[in-house]
Design a protein around this motif. Structure first.
Motif, PDB file in Angstrom:
ATOM      1  N   LEU A  14      44.830  -4.541 -32.014  1.00 45.38           N
ATOM      2  CA  LEU A  14      44.413  -5.004 -30.696  1.00 45.38           C
ATOM      3  C   LEU A  14      44.794  -3.996 -29.611  1.00 45.38           C
ATOM      4  CD1 LEU A  14      45.344  -8.788 -31.004  1.00 45.38           C
ATOM      5  CD2 LEU A  14      43.043  -7.795 -30.977  1.00 45.38           C
ATOM      6  N   VAL A  15      45.980  -3.420 -29.743  1.00 44.69           N
ATOM      7  CA  VAL A  15      46.417  -2.402 -28.774  1.00 44.69           C
ATOM      8  C   VAL A  15      45.495  -1.189 -28.840  1.00 44.69           C
ATOM      9  CG1 VAL A  15      48.267  -0.799 -28.156  1.00 44.69           C
ATOM     10  CG2 VAL A  15      48.832  -3.162 -28.744  1.00 44.69           C
ATOM     11  N   ALA A  16      45.155  -0.775 -30.045  1.00 45.21           N
ATOM     12  CA  ALA A  16      44.265   0.384 -30.208  1.00 45.21           C
ATOM     13  C   ALA A  16      42.893   0.121 -29.600  1.00 45.21           C
ATOM     14  CB  ALA A  16      44.123   0.719 -31.695  1.00 45.21           C
ATOM     15  N   ARG A  17      42.507  -1.144 -29.550  1.00 42.79           N
ATOM     16  CA  ARG A  17      41.196  -1.500 -29.011  1.00 42.79           C
ATOM     17  C   ARG A  17      41.221  -1.782 -27.510  1.00 42.79           C
ATOM     18  NH1 ARG A  17      37.411  -3.434 -33.215  1.00 42.79           N
ATOM     19  NH2 ARG A  17      38.388  -3.148 -35.259  1.00 42.79           N
ATOM     20  N   GLY A  18      42.418  -1.711 -26.899  1.00 39.31           N
ATOM     21  CA  GLY A  18      42.476  -1.812 -25.451  1.00 39.31           C
ATOM     22  C   GLY A  18      43.233  -2.993 -24.888  1.00 39.31           C
ATOM     23  N   LEU A  19      43.894  -3.790 -25.720  1.00 32.83           N
ATOM     24  CA  LEU A  19      44.695  -4.892 -25.197  1.00 32.83           C
ATOM     25  C   LEU A  19      45.773  -4.350 -24.267  1.00 32.83           C
ATOM     26  CD1 LEU A  19      45.252  -7.988 -25.339  1.00 32.83           C
ATOM     27  CD2 LEU A  19      46.937  -7.464 -27.128  1.00 32.83           C
ATOM     28  N   ALA A  20      45.920  -4.980 -23.090  1.00 35.55           N
ATOM     29  CA  ALA A  20      46.829  -4.442 -22.066  1.00 35.55           C
ATOM     30  C   ALA A  20      48.043  -5.312 -21.812  1.00 35.55           C
ATOM     31  CB  ALA A  20      46.069  -4.241 -20.753  1.00 35.55           C
ATOM     32  N   HIS A  21      48.031  -6.567 -22.253  1.00 37.65           N
ATOM     33  CA  HIS A  21      49.096  -7.501 -21.871  1.00 37.65           C
ATOM     34  C   HIS A  21      49.079  -8.678 -22.822  1.00 37.65           C
ATOM     35  CE1 HIS A  21      51.018 -10.733 -19.474  1.00 37.65           C
ATOM     36  NE2 HIS A  21      51.670  -9.766 -18.866  1.00 37.65           N
ATOM     37  N   VAL A  22      50.255  -9.257 -23.068  1.00 36.37           N
ATOM     38  CA  VAL A  22      50.355 -10.465 -23.883  1.00 36.37           C
ATOM     39  C   VAL A  22      51.124 -11.528 -23.106  1.00 36.37           C
ATOM     40  CG1 VAL A  22      51.271 -11.523 -25.995  1.00 36.37           C
ATOM     41  CG2 VAL A  22      50.244  -9.232 -26.086  1.00 36.37           C
ATOM     42  N   GLN A  23      50.555 -12.737 -23.085  1.00 36.86           N
ATOM     43  CA  GLN A  23      51.246 -13.894 -22.514  1.00 36.86           C
ATOM     44  C   GLN A  23      51.559 -14.849 -23.648  1.00 36.86           C
ATOM     45  OE1 GLN A  23      49.687 -15.783 -18.916  1.00 36.86           O
ATOM     46  NE2 GLN A  23      50.076 -17.786 -19.834  1.00 36.86           N
ATOM     47  N   LEU A  24      52.839 -15.062 -23.870  1.00 37.53           N
ATOM     48  CA  LEU A  24      53.313 -15.875 -24.987  1.00 37.53           C
ATOM     49  C   LEU A  24      53.832 -17.209 -24.458  1.00 37.53           C
ATOM     50  CD1 LEU A  24      54.035 -15.753 -28.094  1.00 37.53           C
ATOM     51  CD2 LEU A  24      56.292 -14.910 -27.376  1.00 37.53           C
ATOM     52  N   SER A  25      53.556 -18.285 -25.173  1.00 35.66           N
ATOM     53  CA  SER A  25      54.058 -19.598 -24.763  1.00 35.66           C
ATOM     54  C   SER A  25      55.379 -19.898 -25.455  1.00 35.66           C
ATOM     55  CB  SER A  25      53.046 -20.692 -25.113  1.00 35.66           C
ATOM     56  OG  SER A  25      52.893 -20.808 -26.521  1.00 35.66           O
ATOM     57  N   ALA A  26      56.193 -20.724 -24.799  1.00 35.88           N
ATOM     58  CA  ALA A  26      57.422 -21.236 -25.405  1.00 35.88           C
ATOM     59  C   ALA A  26      57.588 -22.685 -24.970  1.00 35.88           C
ATOM     60  CB  ALA A  26      58.637 -20.404 -24.993  1.00 35.88           C
ATOM     61  N   GLN A  27      58.209 -23.485 -25.814  1.00 35.56           N
ATOM     62  CA  GLN A  27      58.310 -24.916 -25.529  1.00 35.56           C
ATOM     63  C   GLN A  27      59.722 -25.367 -25.167  1.00 35.56           C
ATOM     64  OE1 GLN A  27      56.309 -23.646 -28.092  1.00 35.56           O
ATOM     65  NE2 GLN A  27      54.565 -24.091 -26.776  1.00 35.56           N
ATOM     66  N   GLY A  28      60.725 -24.588 -25.541  1.00 29.56           N
ATOM     67  CA  GLY A  28      62.101 -24.975 -25.265  1.00 29.56           C
ATOM     68  C   GLY A  28      63.039 -23.821 -25.541  1.00 29.56           C
ATOM     69  N   ALA A  29      64.331 -24.035 -25.224  1.00 36.40           N
ATOM     70  CA  ALA A  29      65.318 -22.961 -25.340  1.00 36.40           C
ATOM     71  C   ALA A  29      65.958 -22.896 -26.721  1.00 36.40           C
ATOM     72  CB  ALA A  29      66.404 -23.135 -24.281  1.00 36.40           C
ATOM     73  N   THR A  30      65.877 -23.986 -27.481  1.00 41.08           N
ATOM     74  CA  THR A  30      66.491 -24.026 -28.802  1.00 41.08           C
ATOM     75  C   THR A  30      65.436 -24.282 -29.862  1.00 41.08           C
ATOM     76  OG1 THR A  30      66.920 -26.409 -28.667  1.00 41.08           O
ATOM     77  CG2 THR A  30      68.638 -24.922 -27.831  1.00 41.08           C
ATOM     78  N   ARG A  31      65.742 -23.876 -31.080  1.00 44.86           N
ATOM     79  CA  ARG A  31      64.794 -24.045 -32.185  1.00 44.86           C
ATOM     80  C   ARG A  31      64.436 -25.514 -32.372  1.00 44.86           C
ATOM     81  NH1 ARG A  31      67.650 -21.889 -35.434  1.00 44.86           N
ATOM     82  NH2 ARG A  31      66.755 -19.785 -35.488  1.00 44.86           N
ATOM     83  N   GLU A  32      65.441 -26.381 -32.369  1.00 44.72           N
ATOM     84  CA  GLU A  32      65.196 -27.800 -32.622  1.00 44.72           C
ATOM     85  C   GLU A  32      64.266 -28.407 -31.575  1.00 44.72           C
ATOM     86  OE1 GLU A  32      67.750 -31.904 -33.451  1.00 44.72           O
ATOM     87  OE2 GLU A  32      68.663 -30.273 -32.299  1.00 44.72           O
ATOM     88  N   ARG A  33      64.550 -28.154 -30.305  1.00 45.36           N
ATOM     89  CA  ARG A  33      63.744 -28.746 -29.234  1.00 45.36           C
ATOM     90  C   ARG A  33      62.346 -28.123 -29.186  1.00 45.36           C
ATOM     91  NH1 ARG A  33      65.362 -30.883 -24.207  1.00 45.36           N
ATOM     92  NH2 ARG A  33      67.372 -31.167 -25.244  1.00 45.36           N
TER      93      ARG A  33
END
Length: 354
Positions: free
Chosen positions: A101-120
């Motif tokens: 994807l980077v080689a094809r021109g991807l410029a940025h990634v936005q990643l989601s997260a749901q909580g601060a700990t693995r369990e939550r």
């Protein structure tokens, strides 16, 4: 009225998703795989969007990595001169896929997260996703791309706010968006279980303020308020149909990502209408542009150029009238609708997205 060309396109490539988040704002009825636009149709949309003036393309979903043609779409958007952002859960992102994807021109990634700990986090995602998100963040940082972390805040994770900020630091995020839940789609179904308390919001403010000060120049922090508790509504995308447009997986074109919530609005589809015609001339995009549609108190309000009457989708969902003053506004004659919601005791019944 004069209409400027759009700057950004949210390309919702698919509604397929490996997560089951209870705050999902996608519609209750999701687009099925067989109704999704083809590669050729999406390539055409991207070309039309760039010709229209779009400079930023945000490839989202659902999970855009579920589309096997994602590399072709990224390459096409990049070759057109667009800044391409991938909005992802991180599940399915491997080193090989990211390198491609980077080689094809991807410029940025936005990643989601749901909580601060693995369990939550895994509980709220409805999947074992936490460790895979850490791995995805590591891959993005190793690639040299900027990384944004998006966390939807609600009653079930507000207590982890300080830990969420620490998590973003550990991931090396360049930008952290802490966005209180917007109640559309599946999230509206869970509103009573997700609505934060006043105490949680009061506790959050100094935590965010301290982090913004401490991390200035290192990590940008955006805090999207819980507007049910605010005296004035959040601005609607700089105004309805002003800067952004969304294309759903089936080709439906939306003035904002949640516009399908307005059942009285006739939405055009890029499969049978050129994107430029939809942007400039469609009923849906012109319905709430400018100020002519406004009734009192918005029509003469000194804030009408700041919040644009508030969210049209929220107004419709709370009052049945998309042209009404957003009821979260303290000046709305229907503010009691929101006060009643806030007075309703929270429930523990959280329905995961199916």
């Amino acid at each position: 009225m004069d209409v400027n060309p759009p700057l950004g396109l949210l390309a919702e490539l698919t509604h397929r998703c490996p997560l089951h988040c209870p705050y999902c704002s996608n519609p209750l009825e999701l687009t099925t795989r067989d109704a999704e636009m083809s590669t050729a149709e999406w390539l055409s949309v991207l070309s039309q969007a760039r010709e229209l003036g779009v400079l930023q393309v945000h490839m989202s979903g659902g999970e855009p990595l579920a589309r096997t043609d994602l590399p072709d779409l990224v390459a096409h958007a990049s070759e057109l001169g667009c800044y391409v952002n991938l909005v992802t859960s991180g599940l399915g992102l491997t080193a090989a896929r990211l390198d491609d994807l980077v080689a094809r021109g991807l410029a940025h990634v936005q990643l989601s997260a749901q909580g601060a700990t693995r369990e939550r986090a895994d509980l709220l995602a409805g999947a074992k996703a936490f460790d895979r998100k850490l791995a995805a963040a590591s891959l993005v940082k190793e690639s040299g791309l900027p990384l944004s972390l998006n966390v939807v805040l609600h009653r079930r994770n507000h207590d982890q706010l300080a830990g969420i900020i620490d998590l973003a630091e550990r991931m090396g995020a360049d930008r952290l968006e802490l966005a209180n839940t917007q109640y559309y789609g599946w999230a509206l179904r869970n509103r009573d279980a997700l609505m934060p308390t006043r105490a949680q919001l009061a506790a959050a403010e100094p935590i965010v303020r301290a982090a913004v000060s401490r991390l200035r120049g290192t990590m940008e922090i955006i805090y999207v308020v819980a507007d049910y508790y605010e005296p004035y509504p959040k601005p609607c995308m700089y105004g309805w149909g002003a800067r952004q447009l969304t294309v759903a997986p089936d080709g439906t074109v939306l003035p904002c990502p949640a516009a399908s919530a307005i059942s009285t609005l006739t939405l055009a589809n890029v499969r049978n209408t050129p994107l430029a015609d939809i942007w400039y001339r469609s009923e849906s995009f012109n319905a709430y542009r400018g100020e002519d549609w406004m009734a009192e108190p918005c029509r003469t309000c000194d804030r009408r150029g700041l919040d644009f009457g508030g969210c049209r989708c929220q107004a419709f969902l709370l009052t049945g009238d998309a042209a009404a003053t957003d009821p979260v506004c303290s000046r709305s004659p229907q503010r009691e609708v929101v006060d009643l919601v806030l007075a309703t005791p929270g429930t523990s019944d959280l329905v995961m997205r199916r």
